[in-house]
Design a protein around this motif. Sequence first.
Motif, short mmCIF file in Angstrom:
data_model
loop_
_atom_site.label_atom_id
_atom_site.label_comp_id
_atom_site.label_asym_id
_atom_site.label_seq_id
_atom_site.Cartn_x
_atom_site.Cartn_y
_atom_site.Cartn_z
N SER A 140 -1.22 3.60 -4.61
CA SER A 140 -2.39 2.75 -4.41
C SER A 140 -3.45 3.47 -3.58
O SER A 140 -4.63 3.12 -3.65
CB SER A 140 -1.99 1.44 -3.73
OG SER A 140 -1.20 1.69 -2.59
N THR A 141 -3.02 4.49 -2.81
CA THR A 141 -3.96 5.20 -1.93
C THR A 141 -3.63 6.68 -1.88
O THR A 141 -2.46 7.06 -1.75
CB THR A 141 -3.90 4.62 -0.50
OG1 THR A 141 -4.21 3.23 -0.53
CG2 THR A 141 -4.88 5.32 0.42
N GLY A 165 2.32 -1.27 4.23
CA GLY A 165 2.25 -0.07 3.42
C GLY A 165 2.95 1.06 4.15
O GLY A 165 3.35 0.90 5.31
N ASP A 209 0.84 -1.20 0.00
CA ASP A 209 0.00 0.00 0.00
C ASP A 209 0.87 1.25 0.00
O ASP A 209 1.37 1.68 1.05
CB ASP A 209 -0.93 -0.02 1.21
CG ASP A 209 -2.04 1.03 1.11
OD1 ASP A 209 -2.12 1.72 0.08
OD2 ASP A 209 -2.83 1.14 2.07
#
Length: 336
Positions: free
Chosen positions: A58-59, A308, A30
């Motif tokens: 991814s975020t 992450g 992440d």
Amino acid sequence: MLRLPRRRRLAKIACMAAAVLIAAPAAAFDLQGHRGARGLAPENTLPAFATALGIGVSTLEFDVGISADGAVVVAHDRRLNPDITKDADGNWIAAPAPLVHSLPLAALQRFDVGVLKPGTDYARQFATQTAQPGTRMPTLGDVAALAAKANADHVRFNIETKISPLAADETVSPEIFAQTLIDEIRRLDIGNRATIQSFDWRTLAHVASAAPEIARVYLTFERNDGSGGDTVGKGRGVSPWTGLDAAAHGNSTPRLVAAAGGKVWSPFFRNLSAETMEEAKRLGLTVVPWTVNATADIDAMLALGVDGIITDYPDRLRARAAARGLPLPPPRPVAP
């Protein structure tokens, strides 16, 4: 069915397990852009989110407040920050600045939040940030629309509620704050891609009750030097941030998160050790530390096996993750 001898059956099972392991995709790492990409573009703005998407994250991690008319606006501080905010006439605002909650969305969006104020510690800390004069505060809907424009359906939204149990008069109540955010997430139909995170676990308790389908992230910050800011409060009874007494859970922060019903723990990276990481994994927690910027610190967190990382410099994190062969999300260049 023909029954194979035991040794041949075990060999077959081992071969099948190996095939599954080979075929199964590696667990996604992440890669989270903090406030978009604060080290590279003005924090919590569409240019910062576009920068992060272009790098490949991814975020998108960001903060929200609730305006006077109930809009979910992207803002880190409960009050407008004088180090990054000019008024409609182009003048730097002075402290104490207005509360986000005291102004309607239209008034908030008249402020310019695209430039760091020269000569401040903030400007020195983020000297590589590219100024974007004329940038306005976006809403949660604006961020979701930008991701859609970038065809970034894989990108998640990690949304922090900027609320404090020590400043009850500066925001709406935790229940109203959380419910307003839940309602907007549902209206935008991004619940399957959203997480709600907070240091103030009262908002997370409301999310758990009112919207169990939305994932929750339990933020923590530990500081035992007496200088303030600690949210765990070891040795100080029930913390107003967590609503729990750490001593009742062995003074273990991972156990505290688990006791609150948490599945994802997001600690300040300097509070994370091999021992607390191991304990978190034993408890089945996903661990995503914040905010990790220096290359050496990124490498140290990767070596611990975190799930992450939240960073102001997603370009640095992406390079270090790639060097380790971690699976990475695709870049999605987009104009803000």
